[in-house]
Design an enzyme around this catalytic site. Sequence first.
Site, mmCIF file in Angstrom:
data_model
loop_
_atom_site.group_PDB
_atom_site.id
_atom_site.type_symbol
_atom_site.label_atom_id
_atom_site.label_comp_id
_atom_site.label_asym_id
_atom_site.label_seq_id
_atom_site.Cartn_x
_atom_site.Cartn_y
_atom_site.Cartn_z
ATOM 1 N N ARG A 103 -8.006 25.762 -16.474
ATOM 2 C CA ARG A 103 -7.818 25.969 -17.916
ATOM 3 C C ARG A 103 -7.248 27.366 -18.142
ATOM 4 N NH1 ARG A 103 -12.040 27.740 -22.409
ATOM 5 N NH2 ARG A 103 -10.524 27.706 -24.098
ATOM 6 N N GLU A 193 -12.797 28.773 -29.442
ATOM 7 C CA GLU A 193 -13.901 29.455 -30.136
ATOM 8 C C GLU A 193 -13.556 29.941 -31.541
ATOM 9 O OE1 GLU A 193 -15.532 32.493 -27.579
ATOM 10 O OE2 GLU A 193 -16.342 30.995 -26.210
ATOM 11 N N ASN A 336 -18.036 25.695 -25.136
ATOM 12 C CA ASN A 336 -18.256 26.947 -24.408
ATOM 13 C C ASN A 336 -19.684 27.370 -24.685
ATOM 14 O OD1 ASN A 336 -15.543 26.846 -23.870
ATOM 15 N ND2 ASN A 336 -15.035 28.787 -24.857
ATOM 16 N N TYR A 338 -23.037 30.029 -23.308
ATOM 17 C CA TYR A 338 -23.532 31.073 -22.413
ATOM 18 C C TYR A 338 -25.029 31.314 -22.537
ATOM 19 C CZ TYR A 338 -18.657 32.235 -21.405
ATOM 20 O OH TYR A 338 -17.354 32.169 -20.991
ATOM 21 N N GLU A 407 -16.273 26.388 -20.871
ATOM 22 C CA GLU A 407 -16.626 27.722 -20.361
ATOM 23 C C GLU A 407 -18.126 27.799 -20.176
ATOM 24 O OE1 GLU A 407 -15.427 31.228 -22.579
ATOM 25 O OE2 GLU A 407 -13.420 30.410 -22.899
#
Length: 513
Positions: A103, A193, A336, A338, A407
């Site tokens: 990506r 995002e 995404n 985290y 991600e």
Amino acid sequence: MLWKGFLVCAALLALAECKAARSVGHEPRKFPDGFLFGTATASYQIEGAWDKDGKSPNIWDHMTHSDPCLIKDCSNGDVADDSYHLYKRDVEMMRELGIDYYRFSMSWTRLMPTSFSDYINPAGVEFYNNYINEMMKYNITPMVTLYHWDLPQKLQEMGGWTNPNIVDWYADYARTVYSLFGDRVKFWITMNEPNIVCYNGYGDTSMAPRLNLKGVAEYLCAKNLLMAHAKAWHIYDEEFRSTQGGTVSITLSSTWFEPEDKNNEDHVQAAEDSNQFDWGQYAHPIFSESGGFPPEMVKNIGAKSAAQGFARSRLPEFTEEEKAYVRGTSDYFGLNHYSSKLAYRNESAYGYHEAPSFFDDTDTVSYNLEEWKIGESDFVKVTPWGFYNILTKIRKDYNNPSVYITENGFATLGGLEDEDRITYYRSYLAAMLDAIDEGSDIKAYTAWSIMDNFEWMQGYTERFGLYEVDYSDPARPRTPRKSAFVYKEIVRTRTLDFDYEPDTTVMTIDEGH
Ligand SMILES: *[C@@H]1O[C@H](CO)[C@@H](O)[C@H](O)[C@H]1NC(C)=O
């Protein structure tokens, strides 16, 4: 080795949160058949060559050059990883890792230096053709993000994402890119995002263009960006899909918000509101049955705006026609993710945030716990249970869409012995497998990032790479970290094995890559 997730788990009071962590033992676990692995980057973070061969400035060029020490280490992306010249080495690393897809994003001002489709820059086209063709030579599937934060500076000067004309400007860019590369690129991501683009760039000072027009500009941005995304999806659907046969999606950033006390209704509502403002803002218009902004946002911002004396809600709501236009405009859910936070709401939350603002509208207080930290890095708190929880909520709220993890990753301060990154990856992959076991339709996992790169306001101080990049050397050599060897083995065996210890003396390219 003691798996640190158990410590994370033990630190939590609510036992249900430990579910994802508890289910992880030392038994190797298989990924489903057909599951795909990749890595990711973005143009401004790796390419360099900021003014080479006709490229014009974007908002990150402009911002870092206007205020040379705004970035933590006074750096910028002028050279970055120099992938513009070192793209063959990038592809060689993809082969070493054995990944299925890569990506990356395209730079609007490298392809269209005037911002518009009146002039297509041949050198920009050639660079991306070379990058794509080099990948395809080795069966690595390109996955292209059209927009990863590097807006043409000229368009910013005309209001950027607050100007509704950007829907057409962006649509022209998308159509141009589909027609240039769509014969080979079958995975498109329109936007990376949006909440970071709009909140951090327009409602705050933490990303370019740092407008800080709180409580108004971030919502104008959100609506225009969603309309632009939808238009790019419709263009592909109507003009390209039948001949090119690809997919178009959007990638959302997400923090998981967990109620501080699950037995307290106010805390539960606070966490729900935080999730809706953070990522539901962009997921609800596209993936929900009813479309439009989440009801929590409509209610909170409407009530706050009225109490503050505004003539109308600061949230520009969608008309019924616009809701229908945006709904369903993503072929899968790009996520995404985290880390997580705890959220609560009580009397002490009142007046906690500056008003009007996105956070005052959300009207919750959120924080993370010191116990979630591993290693030296403060940047990414390790909460695999939150990954499990958000994947489960997406399954339940949006009728189990196909999800691509676009991600996930961990930052260190550098060094090749990155045990903490390995712990992070393993614990998050285990949490993802738990969600898959319970029925979540997760198709792919993307590690951020293949190599260190320009980490926005943190410059080169935060390192997310499987490969370390030496920025003191003009040749920008890339060296595999221990995590690169571990990820390679996960991809090769399609198995998560907590006990695997790699031989890190030499990185090779396996047969068939
Ligand atoms: C609100 O909740 C926070 C977090 O639990 C707590 O520290 C604080 O004392 C509470 N304040 C009031 C006024 O209840």
